[in-house]
Design an enzyme around this catalytic site. Structure first.
Site, short mmCIF file in Angstrom:
data_model
loop_
_atom_site.label_atom_id
_atom_site.label_comp_id
_atom_site.label_asym_id
_atom_site.label_seq_id
_atom_site.Cartn_x
_atom_site.Cartn_y
_atom_site.Cartn_z
N GLU A 1 0.77 -1.08 -0.19
CA GLU A 1 0.11 -0.05 -0.02
C GLU A 1 0.97 1.33 -0.03
O GLU A 1 1.98 1.37 0.51
CB GLU A 1 -0.89 0.08 1.07
CG GLU A 1 -2.00 0.79 1.25
CD GLU A 1 -2.79 0.96 -0.17
OE1 GLU A 1 -2.35 1.64 -1.05
OE2 GLU A 1 -4.03 0.24 -0.43
N VAL A 2 0.44 2.22 -0.55
CA VAL A 2 1.00 3.57 -0.45
C VAL A 2 1.13 4.12 0.97
O VAL A 2 0.47 3.77 1.69
CB VAL A 2 -0.03 4.51 -1.27
CG1 VAL A 2 0.47 6.00 -1.04
CG2 VAL A 2 -0.16 4.59 -2.61
N GLY B 1 14.99 -6.47 23.18
CA GLY B 1 15.55 -5.09 22.50
C GLY B 1 14.76 -3.91 23.40
O GLY B 1 13.77 -3.59 23.12
N HIS C 1 3.69 31.87 28.33
CA HIS C 1 3.45 31.43 29.65
C HIS C 1 1.78 31.14 29.56
O HIS C 1 1.20 32.05 29.33
CB HIS C 1 3.91 32.39 30.63
CG HIS C 1 3.43 32.15 32.11
ND1 HIS C 1 4.39 31.02 32.72
CD2 HIS C 1 2.33 32.37 32.84
CE1 HIS C 1 3.66 30.86 33.73
NE2 HIS C 1 2.74 31.57 33.96
#
Ligand code: NAI
Length: 492
Positions: free
Chosen positions: A51-52, A194, A461
């Site tokens: 797919e794109v 991992g 702020h």
């Protein structure tokens, strides 16, 4: 005359098309290159077997961020009590979460398809390979094949997860990131092998949705390569949130029986002894590899480096003058936004801009844990290793009024500067909205800002961005919102 013309164009569509450029791969690098080529008036065909949008839109950045957003809301709800909100027991509707994620992906994919049309990019589903440096064979997804003659070719074939032979992926108990993002179920006990970007992002998402998660990392730190203090801060926060992290430890065997896996691991994190635990899901997230298989690079006179990448110059040109390569396939960092910029550069060069080059001063890196991590430029360790004398400014989120209003006070903003010139060398953040905060560091680095420049700039702020200003001021011992570590004479 008309008949001849008709016959010719028919032959062309069946046997061969001639275009200015073919882009192989429609991921972030590929679709950027294709769209910019279209904008420059070039005839362009983009080919992808899938797919794109590539991994980023379909399997990576976008769907994982949708899941992480859901997880973040779940966490907010579970802590709503602290804000005075009573929320009845949170229930996770897994199918609903997956439907939300799928809708987000489809909207993004649809967006790129619309942009292709608007910019005259022709998209073809199929497997592309080189017949020669200027001819691309496309085996179409629906059957049949065609050869496209192209003056220029851009290779943007990306990367894929590294699968470990000893732990064969089955998509049910042993998963890679492509499986994990589908979220077919939420495990009770999840092991993530991992402690890199992918491991920690999925650990965050699944933990938020109810899994008890253990991350095992072979090296002594998570997110190796980022500023050590930022990595440690994130590790501490994740542990507080219930993610167990074991460092300096390797997974040995995974004994899969039925729907669970008995996993043995050993290292500094287990005191050097074998430890065995049972998990109902194991995610292997030990890195990604470049994808060039099936491209038949040799036919174009190209080859890959020892690590499998395609070497390119600053213009993203390979050693074959009309062939360019962009994105993950050219090497680290494997980041969508790096590929995007490379795609634009390659297209501009093809379009005739001789000065276009990929020469970024700063490539930001965002990790979508909760809170997020975002970094740009040199870490403290890298800057020291390069011989800089450092001026460092830090601002803990605990001192931010805005962070307090969000009830999110765990985090740190850190600026690394050059003590001699006061130039900013790197910005490192672990905080909510870090992905957006880092934009300031990117611009500051690209524009050559000093810490003084950042400190003097009026920040709105109340926002988290004020913390960047305070960190810059802290580097000069002049922060207002924290007690400066070593009050000393102003350095300006
Ligand atoms: P990674 O290289 O970032 O992390 C893999 C980790 O696994 C390393 O820390 C490594 O030491 C560890 N490891 C390797 N073998 C191991 C073993 N046997 N036992 C325990 N630990 C082991 O790779 P990751 O996370 O798979 O990501 C791949 C690429 O994708 C990265 O380059 C990353 O930049 C990119 N990416 C970027 C994202 C973002 O920008 N947010 C999101 C996802 C991926």
């Amino acid at each position: 005359m008309r008949a001849v013309h008709r016959r010719r164009s028919k032959e062309r569509t069946l046997a061969e098309q001639q275009v200015d450029a073919v882009v192989i791969g429609a991921g972030p690098g590929g679709y950027h290159a294709a769209i910019r080529l279209g904008q420059l008036g070039k005839s362009v065909i983009c080919v992808d077997r899938d797919e794109v949008g590539g991994v980023c839109l379909n399997w990576g950045c976008i769907p994982t961020k949708a899941l992480l957003h859901v997880g973040e809301i779940a966490r907010q709800i579970s802590h709503a009590d602290a804000l005075g909100l009573k929320v009845a027991g949170l229930q996770i509707d897994r199918a609903g979460v997956v439907a939300f994620k799928t809708g987000v992906v489809e909207a993004n994919v649809g967006g790129v398809k619309t942009l292709f049309k608007a910019n005259n990019v022709q998209f073809v589903y199929g497997e592309a390979s080189f017949k020669s440096a200027t001819e691309i064979l496309v085996k179409k997804r629906g059957g049949g094949e065609t050869t496209i003659a192209a003056q220029y070719v851009a290779i943007a074939t990306g990367s894929a997860p590294v699968d470990v032979k000893a732990w064969p992926r089955d998509g049910e108990v042993i998963l890679n990131s492509d499986d994990a993002v589908q979220m077919k179920r939420i495990p009770k006990n999840l092991l993530v092998i991992g402690g890199g970007v992918i491991g920690l992002e999925f650990a965050t998402a699944y933990t938020r949705l109810g899994a008890k998660t253990l991350v095992i990392e072979a090296l002594p730190a998570i997110l190796t390569g980022i500023d050590a203090e930022i990595g440690k801060t994130l590790g501490r926060i994740l542990k507080k949130q219930g993610v167990e992290i074991v460092l300096d430890t390797k997974v040995g065997t995974i004994d899969k029986s039925g729907k669970t896996a008995k996993v043995t691991f050993n290292g500094a994190g287990t005191g050097g002894k074998d430890e065995t635990r049972e998990f109902d899901m194991v995610l292997v997230a030990v890195g990604r590899r470049p994808v060039t298989d099936g491209l038949n690079l040799a036919a174009a006179g190209l080859s890959t480096s020892e690590k499998g990448f395609i070497d390119v110059d600053a213009q993203r040109r390979t050693k074959v003058a009309n062939i360019f390569a962009i994105g993950d396939v050219t090497g680290a960092p494997m980041l969508a936004h790096k590929g995007m910029k490379e795609g634009v550069v390659a297209a501009e060069v093809i379009g005739g801009d001789k000065s276009a080059a990929f020469d970024p001063v700063a490539i930001p890196n965002c990790v979508y844990t909760d809170p997020e991590v975002a970094t740009v430029g040199l870490s403290e360790e890298e800057a020291r290793a390069q011989g800089y004398e450092l001026r460092i400014g830090k601002f803990p989120l605990a001192a931010s009024g805005r962070a307090r209003t969000m009830n999110e006070t765990d985090g740190l903003i850190k600026l690394v500067g050059d003590a001699k010139t006061d130039l900013l060398l790197g910005m490192h953040v672990v905080a909510p909205q870090a992905e957006s905060l880092i934009g300031e560091g990117v611009i500051a680095l690209e524009m050559g800002a000093t810490l003084e420049d950042i400190g003097l700039s009026i920040h709105p702020h109340p926002t988290l961005t004020e913390g960047i200003m305070d960190a810059a001021e802290a580097a000069h011992g002049k922060a207002i919102h924290i007690v400066n570590a070593k009050p000393k004479a102003a350095t300006r």
